[in-house]
Design a protein around this motif. Structure first.
Motif, mmCIF file in Angstrom:
data_model
loop_
_atom_site.group_PDB
_atom_site.id
_atom_site.type_symbol
_atom_site.label_atom_id
_atom_site.label_comp_id
_atom_site.label_asym_id
_atom_site.label_seq_id
_atom_site.Cartn_x
_atom_site.Cartn_y
_atom_site.Cartn_z
ATOM 1 N N ALA A 56 13.802 -0.007 -16.577
ATOM 2 C CA ALA A 56 13.279 0.727 -15.189
ATOM 3 C C ALA A 56 13.500 1.335 -14.406
ATOM 4 O O ALA A 56 14.430 1.628 -13.880
ATOM 5 C CB ALA A 56 12.464 -0.551 -14.203
ATOM 6 N N THR A 57 12.167 2.881 -14.044
ATOM 7 C CA THR A 57 12.444 3.685 -12.850
ATOM 8 C C THR A 57 11.810 3.036 -11.836
ATOM 9 O O THR A 57 10.783 2.828 -11.601
ATOM 10 C CB THR A 57 12.477 4.750 -13.354
ATOM 11 O OG1 THR A 57 11.318 5.422 -13.763
ATOM 12 C CG2 THR A 57 13.143 5.391 -14.715
ATOM 13 N N LYS A 62 6.633 3.624 -8.686
ATOM 14 C CA LYS A 62 5.420 3.929 -7.975
ATOM 15 C C LYS A 62 3.892 4.433 -8.709
ATOM 16 O O LYS A 62 2.864 3.644 -8.093
ATOM 17 C CB LYS A 62 5.844 5.221 -7.887
ATOM 18 C CG LYS A 62 7.133 5.400 -6.615
ATOM 19 C CD LYS A 62 7.768 6.597 -5.920
ATOM 20 C CE LYS A 62 8.607 6.351 -4.594
ATOM 21 N NZ LYS A 62 9.302 7.404 -4.439
ATOM 22 N N ALA A 63 4.144 4.766 -9.957
ATOM 23 C CA ALA A 63 3.178 4.213 -10.623
ATOM 24 C C ALA A 63 1.898 3.043 -11.002
ATOM 25 O O ALA A 63 0.929 3.095 -10.739
ATOM 26 C CB ALA A 63 3.460 5.592 -12.183
ATOM 27 N N ILE A 64 3.388 2.493 -11.710
ATOM 28 C CA ILE A 64 2.212 0.831 -11.315
ATOM 29 C C ILE A 64 1.964 0.853 -9.992
ATOM 30 O O ILE A 64 0.518 0.707 -9.968
ATOM 31 C CB ILE A 64 3.160 -0.536 -11.786
ATOM 32 C CG1 ILE A 64 4.063 -0.135 -13.377
ATOM 33 C CG2 ILE A 64 2.774 -1.542 -11.606
ATOM 34 C CD1 ILE A 64 5.109 -0.731 -13.058
ATOM 35 N N GLN A 65 2.446 0.855 -8.920
ATOM 36 C CA GLN A 65 1.859 0.813 -7.554
ATOM 37 C C GLN A 65 0.993 1.507 -6.694
ATOM 38 O O GLN A 65 -0.518 1.223 -6.606
ATOM 39 C CB GLN A 65 2.913 0.697 -6.441
ATOM 40 C CG GLN A 65 2.290 0.369 -5.107
ATOM 41 C CD GLN A 65 2.994 1.129 -3.673
ATOM 42 O OE1 GLN A 65 4.670 1.707 -4.372
ATOM 43 N NE2 GLN A 65 3.214 0.612 -2.879
ATOM 44 N N TYR A 69 -1.929 -1.043 -7.223
ATOM 45 C CA TYR A 69 -2.396 -2.338 -5.668
ATOM 46 C C TYR A 69 -2.604 -1.011 -4.545
ATOM 47 O O TYR A 69 -3.484 0.071 -4.979
ATOM 48 C CB TYR A 69 -0.740 -2.252 -4.587
ATOM 49 C CG TYR A 69 0.103 -2.665 -5.899
ATOM 50 C CD1 TYR A 69 0.244 -3.831 -4.874
ATOM 51 C CD2 TYR A 69 0.707 -2.628 -7.330
ATOM 52 C CE1 TYR A 69 1.104 -5.075 -5.736
ATOM 53 C CE2 TYR A 69 1.545 -4.152 -7.741
ATOM 54 C CZ TYR A 69 1.981 -4.897 -6.931
ATOM 55 O OH TYR A 69 2.614 -6.026 -7.615
ATOM 56 N N ILE A 70 -3.935 -2.050 -4.256
ATOM 57 C CA ILE A 70 -4.166 -1.391 -3.099
ATOM 58 C C ILE A 70 -4.504 -1.207 -1.752
ATOM 59 O O ILE A 70 -3.767 -2.183 -1.690
ATOM 60 C CB ILE A 70 -6.329 -2.339 -3.605
ATOM 61 C CG1 ILE A 70 -6.876 -2.141 -4.537
ATOM 62 C CG2 ILE A 70 -7.409 -1.689 -2.105
ATOM 63 C CD1 ILE A 70 -8.213 -3.082 -4.693
#
Length: 70
Positions: A56-57, A62-65, A69-70
């Protein structure tokens, strides 16, 4: 999260995954979940897969966040 902090957190998660693999109850629970609920999201261990966590990077995190995520 900076890269150094992220690498430290990955080590923590990887050690938790290893601990779950060494715990017979966790192994049995994971197996039963996969067999009983093959279509359900909880069929997978919430800790993740070692190889995925290892590779993982910060950019992926950050892309997942940004996506979830709101």
């Amino acid at each position: 999260m900076d890269e150094r902090e992220f690498e430290g957190e990955k080590k923590v998660v990887l050690s938790e995954i290893d601990a779950d693999k060494a715990d017979l109850g966790s192994v049995a629970n994971d197996f039963l979940s996969q067999e009983l609920f093959p279509q359900a999201p909880w069929k997978r261990s919430p800790g993740g897969i070692s190889s995925v966590v290892q590779n993982a990077t910060v950019e992926q995190l950050k892309a997942i966040q940004a996506e979830y995520y709101i």
